[in-house]
Design a protein around this motif. Structure first.
Motif, mmCIF file in Angstrom:
data_model
loop_
_atom_site.group_PDB
_atom_site.id
_atom_site.type_symbol
_atom_site.label_atom_id
_atom_site.label_comp_id
_atom_site.label_asym_id
_atom_site.label_seq_id
_atom_site.Cartn_x
_atom_site.Cartn_y
_atom_site.Cartn_z
ATOM 1 N N GLU A 63 -5.261 8.119 -17.069
ATOM 2 C CA GLU A 63 -4.551 6.837 -17.178
ATOM 3 C C GLU A 63 -3.162 6.932 -16.551
ATOM 4 N N GLU A 64 -2.526 8.107 -16.727
ATOM 5 C CA GLU A 64 -1.187 8.250 -16.158
ATOM 6 C C GLU A 64 -1.253 8.209 -14.628
ATOM 7 N N ILE A 65 -2.249 8.912 -14.092
ATOM 8 C CA ILE A 65 -2.410 8.883 -12.618
ATOM 9 C C ILE A 65 -2.635 7.445 -12.156
ATOM 10 N N GLN A 66 -3.514 6.747 -12.881
ATOM 11 C CA GLN A 66 -3.833 5.371 -12.481
ATOM 12 C C GLN A 66 -2.572 4.501 -12.518
ATOM 13 N N MET A 67 -1.830 4.602 -13.604
ATOM 14 C CA MET A 67 -0.662 3.732 -13.732
ATOM 15 C C MET A 67 0.410 4.087 -12.707
ATOM 16 N N ARG A 68 0.597 5.384 -12.462
ATOM 17 C CA ARG A 68 1.628 5.784 -11.494
ATOM 18 C C ARG A 68 1.297 5.274 -10.086
ATOM 19 N N CYS A 69 0.016 5.152 -9.783
ATOM 20 C CA CYS A 69 -0.345 4.669 -8.447
ATOM 21 C C CYS A 69 -0.452 3.144 -8.392
ATOM 22 N N VAL A 70 -0.965 2.542 -9.450
ATOM 23 C CA VAL A 70 -1.240 1.104 -9.407
ATOM 24 C C VAL A 70 0.028 0.283 -9.639
ATOM 25 N N LEU A 71 0.868 0.721 -10.584
ATOM 26 C CA LEU A 71 2.022 -0.114 -10.928
ATOM 27 C C LEU A 71 2.987 -0.316 -9.752
ATOM 28 N N LEU A 86 0.821 -1.209 0.000
ATOM 29 C CA LEU A 86 0.000 0.000 0.000
ATOM 30 C C LEU A 86 0.856 1.260 0.000
ATOM 31 N N ALA A 87 1.978 1.220 0.743
ATOM 32 C CA ALA A 87 2.760 2.440 0.950
ATOM 33 C C ALA A 87 3.225 3.097 -0.352
ATOM 34 N N PRO A 88 3.778 2.332 -1.336
ATOM 35 C CA PRO A 88 4.244 3.030 -2.546
ATOM 36 C C PRO A 88 3.105 3.706 -3.312
ATOM 37 N N MET A 89 1.917 3.130 -3.232
ATOM 38 C CA MET A 89 0.773 3.740 -3.908
ATOM 39 C C MET A 89 0.399 5.065 -3.224
ATOM 40 N N LEU A 90 0.351 5.031 -1.898
ATOM 41 C CA LEU A 90 -0.004 6.252 -1.179
ATOM 42 C C LEU A 90 1.063 7.321 -1.390
ATOM 43 N N ALA A 91 2.341 6.889 -1.349
ATOM 44 C CA ALA A 91 3.423 7.859 -1.529
ATOM 45 C C ALA A 91 3.338 8.494 -2.910
ATOM 46 N N GLU A 92 3.007 7.683 -3.919
ATOM 47 C CA GLU A 92 2.925 8.224 -5.276
ATOM 48 C C GLU A 92 1.762 9.212 -5.393
ATOM 49 N N ALA A 93 0.665 8.906 -4.704
ATOM 50 C CA ALA A 93 -0.471 9.825 -4.739
ATOM 51 C C ALA A 93 -0.086 11.164 -4.111
ATOM 52 N N VAL A 94 0.686 11.102 -3.016
ATOM 53 C CA VAL A 94 1.131 12.349 -2.371
ATOM 54 C C VAL A 94 2.061 13.112 -3.315
ATOM 55 N N ARG A 95 2.946 12.386 -3.999
ATOM 56 C CA ARG A 95 3.858 13.053 -4.946
ATOM 57 C C ARG A 95 3.062 13.748 -6.047
ATOM 58 N N LEU A 96 1.982 13.080 -6.509
ATOM 59 C CA LEU A 96 1.159 13.680 -7.567
ATOM 60 C C LEU A 96 0.565 15.003 -7.089
ATOM 61 N N VAL A 97 0.081 15.020 -5.852
ATOM 62 C CA VAL A 97 -0.475 16.268 -5.314
ATOM 63 C C VAL A 97 0.633 17.312 -5.223
ATOM 64 N N GLY A 98 1.825 16.867 -4.830
ATOM 65 C CA GLY A 98 2.957 17.782 -4.758
ATOM 66 C C GLY A 98 3.319 18.361 -6.111
ATOM 67 N N GLU A 99 3.055 17.597 -7.176
ATOM 68 C CA GLU A 99 3.349 18.086 -8.526
ATOM 69 C C GLU A 99 2.263 19.011 -9.040
ATOM 70 N N GLY A 100 1.189 19.157 -8.257
ATOM 71 C CA GLY A 100 0.158 20.099 -8.664
ATOM 72 C C GLY A 100 -1.118 19.461 -9.176
ATOM 73 N N VAL A 101 -1.283 18.169 -8.969
ATOM 74 C CA VAL A 101 -2.526 17.517 -9.388
ATOM 75 C C VAL A 101 -3.558 17.689 -8.272
ATOM 76 N N ALA A 102 -4.792 17.946 -8.662
ATOM 77 C CA ALA A 102 -5.844 18.160 -7.657
ATOM 78 C C ALA A 102 -6.104 16.862 -6.882
ATOM 79 N N ILE A 103 -6.445 17.021 -5.595
ATOM 80 C CA ILE A 103 -6.665 15.857 -4.742
ATOM 81 C C ILE A 103 -7.808 14.991 -5.279
ATOM 82 N N ASP A 104 -8.921 15.650 -5.655
ATOM 83 C CA ASP A 104 -10.043 14.842 -6.154
ATOM 84 C C ASP A 104 -9.750 14.230 -7.509
#
Lengths: 395, 700
Positions: B609-617, B497-515
């Motif tokens: 799709e990019e968000i999905q792959m970055r979190c799921v892979l 679970l941790a790498p997925m959550l960390a990647e989601a946080v990185r995405l928000v840090g890059e400026g992607v909206a939380i929702d």
């Protein structure tokens, strides 16, 4: 009423040890414990008692209990609820008895008998009183009268009982019982007695040690604890439980023993107030060949403070005792600081069914290992009957 | 009644047995399989039809009671009993199933005696009976769970439910997977009688002596009025509009099933029961071969396999009856309540009296004022000696946990099994605080404990087999699916679970909206997006786990700077009411997070799709690594754990099943692309490279 012999039972075939006890605070009905029924109250106390003493629940073979205001035929479901709440195995021999304020004294004798006859490894005795669930309350005197009238067998007999009671009432109003026995008690003396009891309760070093902090619904804001205002009238909510086993077994398992149950005595109601309780006390002492000088402490519960004072004076006054008890003379002097060491019902509250166990527990706690090896637990019921249990300090 | 049963004759078909009492009531019993589930499939129904034919021919028989005595019938999860497992995928078999169901309602009166969960095909079968008697036990319920499994109810059950409740209510209940307990079923007229558990069979027997009701069951007035209204032109159009709207809101993987259910209901209302059954069989045949339904079925099979494995591990061990829980926080409270519900005696210990008060309150509200069960609480270490198993649920601080374990080991009996509920700390680091580490293991529960059906049991090296067996037995008695994993930092669940959550946080840090992040993953099939999950897990917990991983598992791991910024802003998640979402008075995204991450507003817009792959892979890759390193010993353990504990979409089967459905080659290509564009953390797992090269499959 359960069929328990009323004679002295002091020749137990083995020494029964009281390992300890636990109670809830005895608080005013409709107060902090109002949402807890007797089964929940007692189940919580017994469960905690077993847990604290680290007894395997399978070792508890007997669970003698009282659930007031439920009657002696308290439904099996209620008894099963106590067993489940306490975490005891379903197979435990659990049953309910009811004898008003004498209830938990009686459950203790039943549990002690089971242990002494080596039927079980450990036994629980206890009682819960839920004044909050007593939706109709009848004064004890009226209740006794009605019971007597019902037994009269005919309408005319019942009427005679009631008329006799009315005449007796007039006589009582004319002369207080204390005056008749040559014991003068003023209101100031009684107030001083109660105030002294409360002071002792406040100063008690053991305070809170054997009082369970109860998390009570619906508020749960803070646990109901010993410092909650106790309720000295018979309208309290509360529960008390005792844990008994054989002394030999307790020693072998390295357990601390609070006291040894040496014997008990029951006396029927007597016309003179204080007589039955004094007679029970002297019989219990005589059974062990002991006198009042051997008693480190007397815990006594009676319906009124006046009766407690009377009891102590009856116990220690040879003149009064001879008149009231006949040949059964008092066995020694009793100084006030040895009576109700922890305050008694006046200070700690009175949850009728559970008070007997509380009195035994406090008597056991008062054993200090000094030169006086015994403690007396005395309980008087609302109908005038009384019971006494003699405890001995562990060796 | 007992005497009468003794004088019965007994014959048996496969899966179906029956006895006839002296008063002429036959009791037909559906027997459970190895998992304790009474399965309603073609084989069972054929045997049932043969049995009913024989009973119809027997003049001594007046009526029939149909019951299931599967061991998990009462109190089992709704989908664990009597669910649809139809052999083959042909519409013809679905049609035969419907025909056999219809057979039940002909002939002598048949009364369904519902004492446990009767769901999906079980519910269809109950509806096909003449009458139904329902136990008031909380574990007894009825409902269709088919749409959530990307199927539709089989055997004409949907049509019968429409007849009983009216099309609108029936459709809502089916699409939402609503289950009916005794009170709800009685109120809607689905059952004839509700009885307490000891009396339910007698009530069914009494009803079975009455003659069968003539024709079909007469629905309640409201249902009759609804049928009349919706058969009309305007009512029908309104119904269709609402139903199609409802189906359109269904999640993508069950959209086809929802539309099929709507179609069957509309056909039943407009063209009658027979036409509806024809359509139902056709659509069911199509749905059964869909990828989603097959993956869900596979996940269910994998879960059953994991449960069988757990049953073997705990075969020789009595289920513990006394439990001590140290720590009355979220997990401690959840475990305590689950244990009390399972009938265990629990002693809870905490150093804070307020926590114990909260625990008592939770126990009280969970029983709705009934008996609390055998709960006792303590502030000190008294009363621990009689416990058979002890669960430490203290905060995730190594020193705290070690101190507690050392203290409770001294207070507990020498045979007591000691479990830590840690989510990430290796058990060997904790067990070394005890004098006897061979009885220390991990039991990783997931919050909220009541809702998560899984517990991850961590087996350190040198663990006594009896200790493992007792912990597995406890997990099973709490009603959880038990997955046994080997000791490693983060075990399986947190590490995946941790790498997925960390990647989601990185995405928000890059400026992607939380929702946008959570929406993308929810569209992909996760029940909750990673940032919502992170609020529940705790931002500090993730930071601690990632720090541990980077120290112990190598430089693939690092703590994102964004996490430090969030912690500096005192954001811990739901625990302190400050996270990515608002938790106190309002719901929705907490926009102040962007400021904490030093961004005025979200300004990056990668594709969904990019968000999905970055979190799921990263999750899939980590699952592969866990399998390769032996953290999980079987692929199905990994899939079941991910689906049940981490919300991985069940219609994708699990992370390791996903490797095959996407294809190892394609997965490797995407990982390499992400490694080049986003960094070393996406480096392909060695097992993935090997799978791509050898074309080997993880599952047979």
């Amino acid at each position: 009423m359960s069929p328990v012999p009323r004679q002295n039972v002091v020749d137990l075939p083995a020494r029964v040890a009281l390992l300890g006890g636990l109670r809830t605070p005895f608080v005013q009905r409709s107060g902090a414990l109002r949402a807890m029924g007797p089964a929940e109250l007692l189940g919580q106390v017994l469960g905690e008692l077993v847990a604290r003493h680290e007894i395997a629940p399978e070792d508890v073979g007997v669970c003698a209990l009282t659930l007031a205001p439920l009657l002696s035929d308290a439904s099996d479901e209620e008894v099963a609820a106590v067993v489940a709440r306490a975490g005891l195995p379903r197979e435990v021999n659990a049953y309910a008895v009811a004898r008003g304020s004498l209830s938990s004294l009686e459950t203790t004798t039943l549990a002690a008998t089971a242990v002494a006859h080596r039927d079980v490894r450990a036994a629980l005795a206890g009682a819960a009183e839920s004044g909050s669930q007593r939706h109709i309350s009848v004064p004890a005197r009226l209740s006794g009268l009605l019971r007597e009238a019902a037994r009269a067998g005919s309408m005319w007999g019942a009427a005679r009982v009631l008329m006799r009671a009315q005449r007796a009432d007039v006589r009582t109003r004319r002369a207080a019982p204390g005056a008749r026995r040559g014991v003068d008690l003023t209101r100031a003396e009684l107030d001083a007695f109660v105030e002294d009891a409360r002071r002792r309760a406040r100063e008690d070093a053991h305070e809170g040690h054997d009082v369970l902090r109860v998390f009570a619904p619906p508020s749960f804001v803070r646990p109901v604890a010993a410092d909650d205002v106790p309720c000295p009238t018979a309208e309290a909510d509360g529960a008390c439980g005792l844990l008994l086993t054989l002394e030999d077994r307790a020693r072998a398992e390295g357990r601390d023993v609070e006291a040894i149950v040496r014997g008990w005595s029951w006396t029927p109601p007597e016309p003179e107030g204080g007589a039955s309780i004094a007679r029970a006390a002297t019989r219990a002492l005589a059974g062990a060949g002991a006198g009042l000088d051997d008693v480190a402490a007397v815990e006594v519960h009676a319906t009124t403070a006046e009766e407690i004072v009377l009891t102590t004076r009856v116990l220690e006054s040879r003149t009064i005792a001879r008149r009231v008890l006949g040949s059964e003379a008092p066995l020694g002097a009793l100084s006030p600081h040895r009576v109700n060491v922890r305050g008694g019902s006046a200070a700690l509250g009175h949850a009728p069914a559970a008070t007997g166990a509380r009195v035994i527990l406090d008597a056991a706690r008062a054993l200090d290992g000094g030169s006086r090896p015994f403690a007396l637990a005395l309980v008087s019921g609302a109908d005038g009957a009384a019971g006494a249990m003699l405890l001995e300090a562990p060796r | 009644m007992t005497a009468a049963r003794e004088a019965t004759e007994a014959r048996a078909h496969a899966h179906v047995a029956y006895t006839i009492s002296r008063d002429g009531v036959a009791c037909v019993t559906l027997e459970g399989d190895d998992d304790g589930v009474a399965i309603v499939d073609l084989t069972t129904l054929r045997a049932l039809a043969r049995t009913l034919d024989a009973l119809d021919a027997d003049t001594a028989v007046r009526g029939v009671v149909l019951r299931a005595t599967a061991p998990r019938g009462v109190g089992a999860a709704p989908d664990a009993c009597m669910h649809t497992r139809i052999a083959g995928h042909a519409a013809g078999e679905a049609a035969e199933l419907a025909r056999l169901m219809a057979r039940v309602g002909r002939g002598k009166p048949v009364v369904a005696c519902i004492e446990g969960p009767w769901v999906s095909a079980g519910f269809s079968l109950a509806l096909a009976c003449h009458r139904r008697v329902h136990s008031t036990h909380a574990g007894a319920l009825m409902g269709f769970a088919d749409v959530a499994r990307a199927l539709i109810p089989a055997g004409g059950g949907l049509g019968r439910l429409v007849d009983a409740l009216g099309p609108r209510v029936a459709l809502h209940a089916t699409l939402e997977g609503k289950s009916f307990d005794a009170a709800a079923a009685l109120a809607t007229g689905l059952i004839d009688r509700a009885s307490p558990p000891p009396l339910v069979f007698d009530a069914a027997t009494e009803l079975a002596r009455r003659p069968a009701p003539p024709g079909t069951r007469r629905p309640r007035p409201a249902a009759r009025a609804a049928r009349f209204v919706f058969r009309g032109l305007v009512g029908g159009a309104l119904l269709e509009r609402e139903a199609r709207g409802h189906a359109a809101r269904a999640r993508p993987h069950i959209a086809r099933a929802a539309q099929a259910a709507v179609h069957v209901v509309l056909t039943h209302v407009r063209r009658g029961a027979e036409a509806a059954i024809v359509e139902e069989s056709r659509l069911l045949g199509e749905l059964m071969v869909s990828e989603a339904a097959q993956h869900i079925e596979r996940a269910a099979h994998a879960t059953a396999g994991v449960e069988t494995h757990a049953r073997r591990l705990s075969a020789d061990v009595a289920s513990p009856a006394r439990l001590v829980v140290v720590g009355a926080g979220t997990i401690g409270t959840g475990v305590t309540l689950a244990a009390l519900r399972a009938g265990l005696a629990v002693r809870a210990r905490d150093v804070d009296e307020r926590s114990l008060a909260r625990l008592h309150r939770a126990a009280w509200s969970s029983t709705r004022g009934g008996s609390l069960g055998a709960l006792s609480t303590t502030l000190d270490a008294t009363g621990l000696r009689t416990a058979e198993i002890l669960i430490e649920a203290a905060p995730e601080v190594v020193e705290t946990k070690r101190a507690i374990l050392a203290e409770v080991e001294a207070a507990a009996s020498p045979t007591c099994v000691i479990a830590s509920s840690t989510a990430a700390i290796p058990i060997r680091d904790l067990a070394s605080a005890c004098t006897d580490p061979s009885r220390v293991l991990g039991m990783h529960f997931f919050a909220p404990v009541a809702e998560h059906p899984l517990v991850e049991i961590v087996r350190p090296a040198g663990l006594a087999p009896s200790a493992l067996g007792r912990a597995v037995a406890l997990g099973r008695s709490l009603g959880k699916t038990v997955v046994v994993v080997n000791d490693s930092p983060g075990f399986f669940a947190m590490r995946v679970l941790a790498p997925m959550l960390a990647e989601a946080v990185r995405l928000v840090g890059e400026g992607v909206a939380i929702d946008a992040v959570d929406g993308a993953l929810e569209t992909w099939g996760f029940s909750h997006g990673p940032l919502r999950v992170l609020d529940e897990v705790g931002i500090d917990v993730l930071e601690g786990a990632l720090g541990l991983f980077s120290r112990q598992l190598g430089d693939r791991w690092s703590v994102p700077d964004e996490l430090d910024a969030l912690l500096a802003d005192h954001r811990l998640g739901r625990r302190n009411g400050r996270g990515f979402y608002l938790h106190a008075t309002r719901t929705g995204v907490d926009d102040t997070v962007y400021a904490a991450l030093r961004r005025a507003e979200p300004n990056a817009a990668p594709t969904r799709e990019e968000i999905q792959m970055r979190c799921v892979l990263p999750m899939v890759q980590e699952a592969l690594r866990c399998l390769e390193e032996g953290v999980v010993s079987r692929a199905e353990d990994a899939d079941v754990c991910a689906v049940l504990a981490l919300g991985f979409p069940n219609f994708r089967g699990g992370p390791l099943t996903y490797v095959h459905s996407l294809g190892a080659t394609e997965l490797l290509r995407r990982c390499r692309w992400l490694e080049q564009t986003r960094g070393h953390r996406f480096a392909p797992a060695p097992l993935l490279v090997e799978l791509e090269r050898s074309a080997r499959r993880l599952y047979d």
